[in-house]
Design a protein around this motif. Structure first.
Motif, mmCIF file in Angstrom:
data_model
loop_
_atom_site.group_PDB
_atom_site.id
_atom_site.type_symbol
_atom_site.label_atom_id
_atom_site.label_comp_id
_atom_site.label_asym_id
_atom_site.label_seq_id
_atom_site.Cartn_x
_atom_site.Cartn_y
_atom_site.Cartn_z
ATOM 1 N N THR A 5 0.758 -1.212 -0.149
ATOM 2 C CA THR A 5 -0.110 -0.151 0.176
ATOM 3 C C THR A 5 0.798 1.382 -0.118
ATOM 4 N N VAL A 6 0.527 2.408 -0.699
ATOM 5 C CA VAL A 6 1.090 3.515 -0.896
ATOM 6 C C VAL A 6 0.598 4.513 0.606
ATOM 7 N N ASP A 7 -0.261 4.132 1.243
ATOM 8 C CA ASP A 7 -0.766 4.906 2.320
ATOM 9 C C ASP A 7 0.057 5.259 3.229
ATOM 10 N N PRO A 8 0.392 6.441 3.564
ATOM 11 C CA PRO A 8 1.642 6.833 4.395
ATOM 12 C C PRO A 8 1.365 6.314 5.729
ATOM 13 N N ALA A 9 0.010 6.358 6.163
ATOM 14 C CA ALA A 9 -0.129 6.026 7.580
ATOM 15 C C ALA A 9 -0.239 4.289 7.869
ATOM 16 N N ALA A 10 -0.210 3.713 6.830
ATOM 17 C CA ALA A 10 -0.017 2.095 6.950
ATOM 18 C C ALA A 10 1.284 1.872 7.791
ATOM 19 N N LYS A 11 1.011 1.042 8.547
ATOM 20 C CA LYS A 11 2.132 0.151 9.376
ATOM 21 C C LYS A 11 2.569 -1.125 8.676
ATOM 22 N N TRP A 12 3.910 -1.395 9.182
ATOM 23 C CA TRP A 12 4.319 -2.582 8.577
ATOM 24 C C TRP A 12 3.928 -3.888 9.481
ATOM 25 N N LEU A 13 3.648 -5.084 8.547
ATOM 26 C CA LEU A 13 3.371 -6.374 8.941
ATOM 27 C C LEU A 13 4.483 -7.152 8.388
ATOM 28 N N LEU A 38 -1.940 -6.660 1.584
ATOM 29 C CA LEU A 38 -1.209 -5.641 0.889
ATOM 30 C C LEU A 38 -1.945 -4.483 0.687
ATOM 31 N N ASP A 39 -3.157 -4.472 0.679
ATOM 32 C CA ASP A 39 -3.855 -2.980 0.271
ATOM 33 C C ASP A 39 -4.143 -2.217 1.858
ATOM 34 N N GLN A 40 -3.922 -3.081 2.969
ATOM 35 C CA GLN A 40 -3.756 -2.263 3.977
ATOM 36 C C GLN A 40 -2.752 -2.174 5.113
ATOM 37 N N HIS A 41 -1.665 -2.998 4.499
ATOM 38 C CA HIS A 41 -0.304 -2.866 5.206
ATOM 39 C C HIS A 41 0.857 -2.850 4.417
ATOM 40 N N LYS A 42 1.828 -2.586 5.005
ATOM 41 C CA LYS A 42 3.370 -2.897 4.345
ATOM 42 C C LYS A 42 3.789 -4.199 4.603
ATOM 43 N N VAL A 43 3.750 -5.057 3.497
ATOM 44 C CA VAL A 43 4.264 -6.321 4.243
ATOM 45 C C VAL A 43 5.604 -6.746 3.956
ATOM 46 N N ALA A 44 6.359 -7.400 4.975
ATOM 47 C CA ALA A 44 7.673 -8.010 4.707
ATOM 48 C C ALA A 44 7.556 -9.329 4.909
ATOM 49 N N ILE A 45 8.340 -9.907 4.316
ATOM 50 C CA ILE A 45 8.174 -11.688 4.359
ATOM 51 C C ILE A 45 9.564 -11.924 4.731
ATOM 52 N N ILE A 210 2.560 -9.902 -7.929
ATOM 53 C CA ILE A 210 2.928 -9.428 -6.916
ATOM 54 C C ILE A 210 4.451 -8.677 -7.031
ATOM 55 N N ASP A 211 4.618 -7.547 -6.743
ATOM 56 C CA ASP A 211 5.916 -6.976 -7.248
ATOM 57 C C ASP A 211 6.768 -7.247 -5.987
ATOM 58 N N ALA A 212 7.383 -8.464 -6.021
ATOM 59 C CA ALA A 212 8.314 -8.889 -4.879
ATOM 60 C C ALA A 212 9.906 -8.398 -5.283
ATOM 61 N N GLU A 213 10.556 -8.343 -4.085
ATOM 62 C CA GLU A 213 12.089 -8.211 -4.241
ATOM 63 C C GLU A 213 12.800 -9.107 -3.379
ATOM 64 N N PHE A 214 13.620 -9.873 -3.690
ATOM 65 C CA PHE A 214 14.526 -10.501 -2.899
ATOM 66 C C PHE A 214 15.603 -9.942 -2.461
ATOM 67 N N ARG A 257 7.718 -2.384 -3.244
ATOM 68 C CA ARG A 257 7.837 -3.472 -3.736
ATOM 69 C C ARG A 257 7.805 -4.391 -2.394
ATOM 70 N N VAL A 258 7.462 -5.543 -2.145
ATOM 71 C CA VAL A 258 7.333 -6.491 -1.288
ATOM 72 C C VAL A 258 8.605 -7.197 -1.014
ATOM 73 N N PRO A 259 9.243 -6.818 0.000
ATOM 74 C CA PRO A 259 10.473 -7.725 0.350
ATOM 75 C C PRO A 259 10.411 -8.938 0.986
ATOM 76 N N VAL A 260 11.145 -9.927 0.220
ATOM 77 C CA VAL A 260 11.139 -11.245 0.553
ATOM 78 C C VAL A 260 12.623 -11.681 1.158
ATOM 79 N N VAL A 261 12.648 -11.738 2.526
ATOM 80 C CA VAL A 261 14.029 -11.476 3.238
ATOM 81 C C VAL A 261 14.742 -12.824 3.729
#
Length: 577
Positions: A5-13, A38-45, A210-214, A257-261
């Protein structure tokens, strides 16, 4: 493509997926789970190394096997690790097949299968570890072909897998040449597992739109920082706080992008395996959640959450919707696979809740390990489907008192949170020979245990008698040496095939009569008790029983102490006089 999400108020999950989830449910994760957030959070995996079709074929197990094979003596049985002469190193170098050659493939560095140092091809032999690496390669290639539908993405992923496997082969070849694998080198070897697993998941996500980044964290800790701690026995909290900050900063660079860590985060001072163990992926997820100030850390497993007992052994076990960190830690110590207490502490101290969820049931609520002890439900493990009862007649009050003698008259029905069993336990009983004074006796006992690195799960002591429960996972010769040393202080009795039964609940501190109910139930069930211990934090009561009675005792205590359903009218509110 679908992004965070591009919402600046969204928190990470932060979502952490274990090896089995990556191995069996990667496509389901990409299709059914991650898009929902993805639409409500900034997701990190964060991903562990991929599991295999069997435990032995798990990537980490195979990498550790390959590391051991790299040091096996095949040409000269008299050689021992770390004793090879420079001439021996040169001979080994000139008589080895190139590590870059796989069966059926030509070497990218030489036209012949051996290293070009005057070696005849007929003398070339494929190292055993190379065959193990080929198993890792084929497991990931097959998984990629089964899950990635886009031909271009699949081709790119296959090239990455080939490249990483050749790097592993080269690394292991180098360790065999120098005849040594340092703790840091072993860390680097197992780190390849997370690289392969995360690249697989990131590609599957892109394949599903889904736009993911390793994101690899193998070099996230600066070498200068690492060197400052190289002589440290243990790493302090300041170190982990700095890791949390630097990891979070790297993830923020991914933008939308969704980081896959990777769970592996580089050459930790003193070795990651030694300092943390194989649970380092959970720790990294916790540090990332702390650094990002995440709204929640989700640990995705293949179970719905934490239960009042092991549902495989107790059919009536119920899911616990919310639990305190202290209770979760006790359950982990005494046999339930929850989250390691140290890992849990990294997020709980930042007031971030942890949610255990099931990849096979993503719509389920799971279990929340909540940092706030005042949240309703944290101090009461009762099933919410059974709300408190308001007794309205003297008969109902008498029935309630009979059913729950330890319930407070002025507060909702209290009961323990869970009961757990830890099997494969040995009990060591040491009776002093009375030649030592009491403090010398205990000091000698504890000094012996410390010298041999023996961890005690439960202990019960008097001036001249000590009973200790330990896990039956020590080498027999080493344990025999421990018993011989303890025998210098007195008579030693060794009892095998035992189990620790633990009743856990934060509200048990104020439960009058709960111990009596627990031990009376065991006595009525003909379950003999070898030793009894209560935790210093007063939220667990544990006892050691015969391992053959473990499942029976688990069901008896669950029925007696965790399935109290008083008769009477149902309603909400506190008990009244």
């Amino acid at each position: 493509m679908h992004q965070n999400t591009v919402d600046p108020a969204a928190k990470w999950l932060v979502q952490k997926y274990g090896g089995t989830s990556v191995g069996k449910f990667a496509a389901k994760i990409a299709e059914d789970i991650i898009p929902e957030y993805l639409d409500q959070h900034k997701v990190a995996i964060v991903c562990s190394a991929r599991s295999g079709s069997t435990k032995a074929l798990g990537t980490t197990n195979l990498l550790l096997k390959a590391a051991s094979e790299a040091l096996q003596r095949t040409s000269n049985p008299s050689e021992t690790p770390g004793t090879m002469s420079p001439a021996g190193v040169f001979n080994r170098l000139t008589n080895y097949q190139s590590p870059f050659t796989s069966p059926g493939k030509s070497s990218p560095t030489s036209a012949t299968p051996g290293i070009s140092l005057g070696m005849s091809p007929m003398h070339a032999a494929t190292p055993t570890f190379s065959e193990t690496v080929d198993v890792i390669r084929s497991e990931h290639i097959n998984a990629a072909k089964a899950a990635v539908r886009n031909p271009e993405l699949l081709k790119e992923l296959e090239s990455e897998i080939e490249r990483d496997c050749e790097s592993i082969r080269s690394f292991l070849f180098a360790t065999q040449v120098i005849d040594e694998i340092s703790p840091r080198s072993r860390d680097s070897i197992i780190g390849f597992g997370e690289r392969l697993g995360c690249k697989l998941v990131a590609t599957i996500l892109r394949d599903r739109g889904i736009d993911a980044e390793f994101v690899s964290l193998e070099n996230i800790i600066p070498l200068s920082e690492s060197d400052n701690f190289v002589d440290s026995e243990t790493l302090d909290q300041d170190f982990y706080d700095r890791v949390a900050d630097v990891v979070a900063e790297r993830i923020k660079q991914c933008g939308n992008r969704v980081p896959v860590v990777t769970g592996f985060f580089g050459p930790v001072p003193g070795s990651l395996l030694r300092q943390v163990g194989r649970g380092y992926t959970d720790l990294l997820a916790a540090l990332l959640a702390a650094g990002l100030g995440a709204s929640e850390l989700q640990i995705w497993k293949e179970v719905d959450g934490i239960f009042t007992a092991d549902p495989r052994k107790v059919p009536t076990a119920r899911l616990i919707p919310i639990i305190s960190p202290e209770e979760a830690a006790e359950l982990t110590y005494y046999g339930s696979e929850v989250v390691h207490p140290f890992t849990m502490d990294q997020v709980i101290r930042r007031k971030i809740p942890i949610r255990i969820k099931n990849v096979e049931n993503p719509s389920g609520g799971g279990t929340v390990i909540h940092p706030d002890p005042d949240v309703e439900g944290v101090t009461n493990g009762a099933d919410p489907s059974y709300p408190p009862v308001i007794p309205t007649t003297s008969a109902a009050k008498a029935s309630l008192a009979l059913a729950s003698p330890y319930a407070d008259k002025h507060s909702p029905l209290r009961q323990p949170t869970a009961v757990t069993i830890k099997e494969h336990i040995i009990v060591l009983n040491v009776n002093s020979n009375r030649k030592n004074v009491s403090h010398g006796f205990l000091a000698t006992i504890f000094g012996t245990l410390d010298r041999f690195g023996v961890v005690v799960d439960l202990i019960s002591t008097s001036e001249v008698y000590v009973s200790m429960a330990i896990e039956d996972n020590y080498d027999k010769k080493m344990l025999d040496r421990v018993v011989r040393e303890l025998s210098k202080s007195g008579t030693v009795q060794v009892i095998r095939d035992m189990a620790i039964l633990s009743l856990v609940g934060k509200s048990m501190r104020n439960m009058i009569g709960i111990s009596g109910r627990m031990f009376t139930t065991l006595g009525q069930g003909n379950v003999n008790i070898e030793m009894i211990s209560q935790g210093a934090n007063e939220i667990n009561i544990s006892c050691v029983i015969d391992g053959r009675d473990a499942v029976k005792a688990l069901n008896l205590i669950h029925q007696s102490c965790l399935q109290i359903r008083p008769e009477g009218e149902r309603g909400r509110g506190a008990f009244r006089r």
